[in-house]
Design an enzyme around this catalytic site. Structure first.
Site, short mmCIF file in Angstrom:
data_model
loop_
_atom_site.label_atom_id
_atom_site.label_comp_id
_atom_site.label_asym_id
_atom_site.label_seq_id
_atom_site.Cartn_x
_atom_site.Cartn_y
_atom_site.Cartn_z
N SER A 128 37.84 34.47 45.00
CA SER A 128 37.41 33.84 46.21
C SER A 128 36.18 34.49 46.70
CB SER A 128 38.59 34.43 47.09
OG SER A 128 39.87 33.90 47.07
N HIS A 149 37.46 26.78 42.79
CA HIS A 149 38.17 27.36 43.69
C HIS A 149 38.87 26.65 44.56
CE1 HIS A 149 37.78 29.98 47.76
NE2 HIS A 149 38.55 30.37 47.01
N GLU A 161 36.04 23.98 45.50
CA GLU A 161 34.60 24.34 45.31
C GLU A 161 34.30 24.69 43.90
OE1 GLU A 161 33.36 26.69 49.38
OE2 GLU A 161 34.80 27.54 48.24
N ASN A 199 34.31 30.24 52.83
CA ASN A 199 34.40 31.76 53.26
C ASN A 199 33.22 32.49 53.93
OD1 ASN A 199 37.26 31.68 52.63
ND2 ASN A 199 37.03 32.83 50.43
P1 NAD Z 1 48.73 36.39 43.66
O1 NAD Z 1 48.99 38.15 43.53
O2 NAD Z 1 49.83 35.69 44.42
O3 NAD Z 1 48.90 36.32 42.06
C1 NAD Z 1 48.35 36.82 40.92
C2 NAD Z 1 49.20 36.67 39.75
O4 NAD Z 1 48.71 37.11 38.56
C3 NAD Z 1 50.54 37.61 39.79
O5 NAD Z 1 51.63 36.96 39.59
C4 NAD Z 1 50.45 38.70 38.62
O6 NAD Z 1 51.47 38.98 38.02
C5 NAD Z 1 49.34 37.78 37.76
N1 NAD Z 1 48.68 38.46 36.80
C6 NAD Z 1 48.09 39.71 37.00
N2 NAD Z 1 47.34 40.16 35.96
C7 NAD Z 1 47.68 39.08 34.85
C8 NAD Z 1 47.15 38.92 33.76
N3 NAD Z 1 46.38 39.79 33.12
N4 NAD Z 1 47.69 37.88 33.08
C9 NAD Z 1 48.21 36.97 33.67
N5 NAD Z 1 48.81 37.16 34.70
C10 NAD Z 1 48.30 38.05 35.54
O7 NAD Z 1 47.44 36.26 43.89
P2 NAD Z 1 46.89 34.84 44.51
O8 NAD Z 1 46.77 34.80 45.95
O9 NAD Z 1 47.43 33.71 43.68
O10 NAD Z 1 45.22 34.80 44.22
C11 NAD Z 1 44.98 34.84 42.79
C12 NAD Z 1 43.41 34.63 42.92
O11 NAD Z 1 43.11 33.32 43.59
C13 NAD Z 1 42.54 35.75 43.26
O12 NAD Z 1 41.43 35.71 42.55
C14 NAD Z 1 42.33 35.08 44.79
O13 NAD Z 1 41.06 35.75 45.53
C15 NAD Z 1 42.07 33.72 44.72
N6 NAD Z 1 42.40 32.89 45.72
C16 NAD Z 1 43.42 33.18 46.64
C17 NAD Z 1 43.85 32.48 47.50
C18 NAD Z 1 45.15 32.45 48.47
O14 NAD Z 1 44.90 31.95 49.92
N7 NAD Z 1 45.94 33.53 48.22
C19 NAD Z 1 43.07 31.11 47.81
C20 NAD Z 1 42.07 30.88 46.89
C21 NAD Z 1 41.79 31.70 45.79
#
Ligand code: NAD
Length: 509
Positions: A128, A149, A161, A199
């Site tokens: 993000s 994204h 995006e 964002n």
């Molecule tokens: P999250 O914490 O819910 O999920 C991340 C997952 O990745 C976890 O289950 C973790 O166990 C796993 N993980 C960590 N290291 C790993 C590895 N080396 N190999 C495999 N799996 C691994 O996080 P999220 O909210 O899903 O966010 C993930 C990404 O998406 C981030 O970069 C975030 O900025 C982006 N994002 C989030 C949102 C949102 O609303 N939450 C929206 C758009 C983008």
């Protein structure tokens, strides 16, 4: 990397890394499109959790009649869960990384992908706010790293995006955009810059809402109501911050601040305080609102409604208001006397109500009223504006009157822009700045905010409807009152105002 870039039709196997909130949704989306998915997690336990979330989402679709049992089983059969990154990505045409938002974790993973992926595989990150260029820079073939994204929840939200770095060949961005369309999404293509479109426009607006709260411009409920009833947004800014998470929001603002400087992204002190107190929003049970209390809403005791109201200038909407008040059995007089409980004057977001209050006499009893139409046939909202010299009891009397005549209202302190214009027009200015900088077109900005944030109309279309000149005059007043350079209308907005030009020419409201 190889000179031939994978074509959209050749993306048949996708590895999704990280099956958290985003990754599980992305894996579901890709499998629904008929492609094979390697769903990768750190260990079996996280894999089970991620697959359970994905299954629950498919089950919901089945129970709502949007998916058949057979289709659900076919989708699940296309997903291959694994905790072995190397094995999972080996056959992938595209890798989508959705692990936590920490640069060191992403860099370590991308180094692993260097070794394990095919040389022609495209590597996309769902980050993000981190620099995609920095993630790419640490890899062996940086040109194949791009941003994809998605928005939460990924199967539902229509926006993607697609982000290119200075090294990304246009063919890769094109492949990702075509793939996004094939997944039923609307892609907007931008270069790698903090916050991309959504964002970068959303977070300064959210931050501004916190500043309005901490400077007592309005209550948290009224700030949220101003955004929903006054601007037609699906959720108020403080509720949205609680949903996103205050720690995440603080981190995103810090990234924006580091990239762009200035005053607009400096986080409101209250945001840091709430984070220090571990009040992160919905996920921790409390943020701007307290989610631990269930059904404790109490009936507020309203103040008595005044028997006589003075409305000095009964024209336009104030005339209508006078009729509503009279119909409720309250006498309306043109000039206040000692019997008058409330003096109503027209409020304009460019001017202080105070001056009109002094002119009307009885300033302690004065409330300014400013009507805002939400557009799209929605009923709109009245901002009840109270100068600081107004007696404290006047706010209660004004609220009681609004309740009696069924007026949807919020109470604002007497500062230019009140609540609605302060929040919206500052964001319009940011949107024009983004276009002025050559970062995104007005159409892409509006599409991104509509599909990524649920705006009923994009900010630049709203700006056109209000008129650039009107927006400039309110921003000038906000700048004069606060001294904050962030409210200075950007040069392009001032030019469009002078020329009477529209940003979305040809797009009707
Ligand atoms: P999250 O914490 O819910 O999920 C991340 C997952 O990745 C976890 O289950 C973790 O166990 C796993 N993980 C960590 N290291 C790993 C590895 N080396 N190999 C495999 N799996 C691994 O996080 P999220 O909210 O899903 O966010 C993930 C990404 O998406 C981030 O970069 C975030 O900025 C982006 N994002 C989030 C949102 C949102 O609303 N939450 C929206 C758009 C983008």
């Amino acid at each position: 990397m190889s000179s031939s870039v994978i074509q959209p039709g050749d993306i048949r196997e996708v590895a999704v890394i990280g099956l958290g909130l985003m990754g599980s949704g992305i894996a579901e989306l890709i499998a629904r499109s008929g492609r094979s998915v390697a769903a990768i997690e750190v260990n079996q336990s996280f894999l089970d959790q991620g697959m359970a979330r994905l299954r629950a989402s498919l089950d919901r679709a089945v129970s709502r009649g949007r998916l058949t049992d057979t289709a659900r089983e076919e989708i699940l059969a296309r997903i291959r869960p694994t905790d072995d990154v190397a094995a999972g990505v080996a056959g992938a045409d595209l890798v989508i990384e959705a692990i936590p938002e920490r640069i060191e974790l992403k860099n370590t993973l991308f180094a692993q992908l260097d070794e394990a992926c095919r040389a022609d595989a495209i590597l996309a990150t769902n980050t993000s706010s981190l620099s995609i260029t920095e993630i790419a820079g640490g890899t062996r073939y940086p040109a194949r790293v791009a941003g994809l994204h998605f928005f939460n929840p990924a199967p539902v939200m229509k926006l993607v995006e697609v982000i290119s770095t200075v090294l990304t060949p246009p063919e890769i961005a094109e492949t990702l955009a075509v793939l996004s369309r094939d997944l039923g999404k609307t892609p907007v293509r931008v270069s790698d810059r903090a916050g991309f479109i959504v964002n970068a426009l959303l977070f300064p607006y959210l931050n501004h809402a916190i500043r309005l709260l901490e400077t007592a411009q309005a209550t948290r409920e009224d700030i949220d109501k101003a955004a929903t009833a006054g601007l037609g947004l699906p959720m108020g800014p403080l509720t949205l911050l609680d949903l996103i998470g205050l720690d995440t929001s603080l981190a995103i603002l810090e990234t924006l601040q580091a990239e762009f400087g200035g005053t607009r992204y400096v986080h409101a002190p209250l945001l840091r305080k709430l984070c220090d107190a571990r009040l992160f929003g919905r996920k921790s049970g409390r943020g701007f609102y307290d989610y631990r209390k269930q059904g404790t809403a109490t009936d507020h005791q309203l103040a008595p409604v005044p028997a006589e109201v003075a409305i000095s200038e009964q024209a336009g909407r104030l005339d209508e208001l006078a009729s509503q008040i009279t119909a409720a059995g309250i006498s309306v007089v043109p000039q206040p006397s000692n019997e008058t409980g409330l003096v109503i004057v027209a409020a304009d977001p460019r001017h202080r109500v105070l001056d009109a209050a002094l002119a009307a006499g009885h300033p302690a009893d004065v409330v300014g009223v400013h009507f805002v139409e939400a557009g799209n046939g929605k009923p709109g909202l009245a901002e009840l504006v109270l100068p600081d010299v107004t007696a404290a009891s006047t706010a209660a009397k004004a609220a009681a009157l609004a309740a009696r005549i069924g007026l949807n209202a919020v109470i604002s302190r007497d500062r230019p822009g009140f609540i609605i214009e302060a929040l919206a027009y500052a964001q319009f200015n940011d949107a024009v700045r983004m276009f002025q900088d050559g970062y995104a077109s007005p159409a892409d900005i509006d599409t991104a905010m509509m599909l990524g944030c649920g705006y009923p109309r994009g900010p630049l279309q709203m700006l056109d409807e209000i008129g650039a000149a009107n927006v400039v005059s309110v921003l000038d007043a906000m700048h004069a009152a606060t001294g904050q350079p962030e409210f200075t209308p950007v040069p392009l907005l001032a030019e469009y105002a002078t020329a009477g030009k529209r940003f979305r020419a040809g797009v009707e409201g």
